[in-house]
Design an enzyme around this catalytic site. Structure first.
Site, PDB file in Angstrom:
ATOM      1  N   LYS A  67     157.211  33.277  12.397  1.00  0.00           N
ATOM      2  CA  LYS A  67     157.162  33.984  13.551  1.00  0.00           C
ATOM      3  C   LYS A  67     158.460  34.333  14.171  1.00  0.00           C
ATOM      4  CE  LYS A  67     152.680  31.641  14.776  1.00  0.00           C
ATOM      5  NZ  LYS A  67     152.161  30.747  15.820  1.00  0.00           N
ATOM      6  N   ASP A 102     149.407  34.659  20.693  1.00  0.00           N
ATOM      7  CA  ASP A 102     149.146  33.381  20.905  1.00  0.00           C
ATOM      8  C   ASP A 102     149.115  33.180  22.458  1.00  0.00           C
ATOM      9  OD1 ASP A 102     148.955  32.401  18.208  1.00  0.00           O
ATOM     10  OD2 ASP A 102     150.997  31.894  18.221  1.00  0.00           O
ATOM     11  N   GLY A 125     155.291  17.979  24.630  1.00  0.00           N
ATOM     12  CA  GLY A 125     156.194  18.223  23.227  1.00  0.00           C
ATOM     13  C   GLY A 125     156.696  19.744  23.533  1.00  0.00           C
ATOM     14  N   ALA A 126     157.661  19.856  22.684  1.00  0.00           N
ATOM     15  CA  ALA A 126     158.682  21.075  22.946  1.00  0.00           C
ATOM     16  C   ALA A 126     158.628  21.897  21.577  1.00  0.00           C
ATOM     17  CB  ALA A 126     159.931  20.746  23.374  1.00  0.00           C
TER      18      ALA A 126
END
Length: 274
Positions: A67, A102, A125-126
């Site tokens: 991506k 997304d 989360g990251a």
């Protein structure tokens, strides 16, 4: 663009991808004689593979780890791709137009579950999905987003995006006391199991949970969450694909497909019934 009929999803690994089933079902229903394949392509092989495509190619879906390199290769970027630094859709032609569907997929997944407005949210989360989650929550109306990550320093890369969106970004420890939020987005790796003494307080005040992972399902976190306020990551997969198909057909992620609700149902059945 009329002669361009080839599409594919690229990534590494790629064998697990459900995108061919989703896209093929939609194109068949829409009467589009397009093909959609999968191909294993890694970061180093992306640019050579892209440059090898001829004029029969209409576009690409990109999954991990491509991506970011797709973002850098695009000649034009939509707003979501520019904000996140990630492209999961390339529309090919005289120029390569990059999109991040997304973000819209997360927004549409919440909307499908009846959540159309969010004020305060929490992200767990990251990792790779975190930037898309942040932008999606902003699009849903969030003005304050709390991040909990194993490595809080990883959240720092998201601060310029939060500033551009006008969102207050707070970083706290996973085990810190939790306050009420309207929505929680979990971007943790598939199979992650949080200690119950951490997960249960988050579930009690976490609003609607969107869990980016969808295999296995339910995830350990989703199993603890009060039903029915849980959204599987499959919903993002489905709705981001719908937006990709809009792009491949009309060049616009916002322009709905003909008889779109029926198309979405057919796409869903192509995977759920698999």
């Amino acid at each position: 663009m009329s002669g361009r009929s080839r599409l594919a999803v690229w990534g590494d690994p790629i064998e697990h991808s459900r995108s061919p089933q989703l896209h093929t079902a939609a194109y068949r229903h829409l009467g589009l004689e397009w093909t959609y394949e999968r191909r294993q392509v890694d970061r180093t092989g992306f640019l050579p593979a892209l440059s090898s495509l001829d004029d029969s190619w209409r576009g690409l879906s990109l999954t991990m780890p491509l991506k970011e390199v797709a973002h850098d290769a695009a000649d034009e970027l939509d707003r979501h791709a520019a904000l996140t630094g990630a492209v999961n859709t390339l529309l090919l032609g005289e120029t390569a137009r990059g999109f991040n569907t997304d973000v819209g997929g997360i927004v549409d997944a919440f909307a499908h579950a009846g959540v159309i407005g969010v004020r305060r949210a929490r992200v767990l989360g990251a990792g790779a999905t975190a930037a898309s989650a942040l932008v999606a929550l902003s699009d849903l109306g969030a003005t304050e987003v709390e991040f909990r990550a194993r490595r809080p320093e990883a959240v720092d890369r998201l601060r310029p995006t939060a500033e551009a969106l006008g969102v207050q970004l707070n970083t706290v420890d996973f085990a810190a006391p939790a306050s009420d939020v309207d929505a929680t987005v979990a971007t943790l790796p598939s199979g992650t199991v949080l200690d119950a003494d951490i997960a249960m307080p988050l579930a009690a005040v976490g609003g609607t949970l969107f869990e980016a992972a969808y295999a296995p399902w339910p995830s350990a976190l989703a199993a603890l969450w009060p039903s029915p306020n849980v959204i599987s990551g499959f919903e993002m997969l489905l709705f981001q694909a719908v937006r990709q198909i809009r792009i491949f057909r009309d060049g616009d992620p916002q322009r709905q497909l003909p008889d779109e609700a029926v198309t979405v149902g057919i796409m869903r059945s192509a995977v759920v019934g698999d």
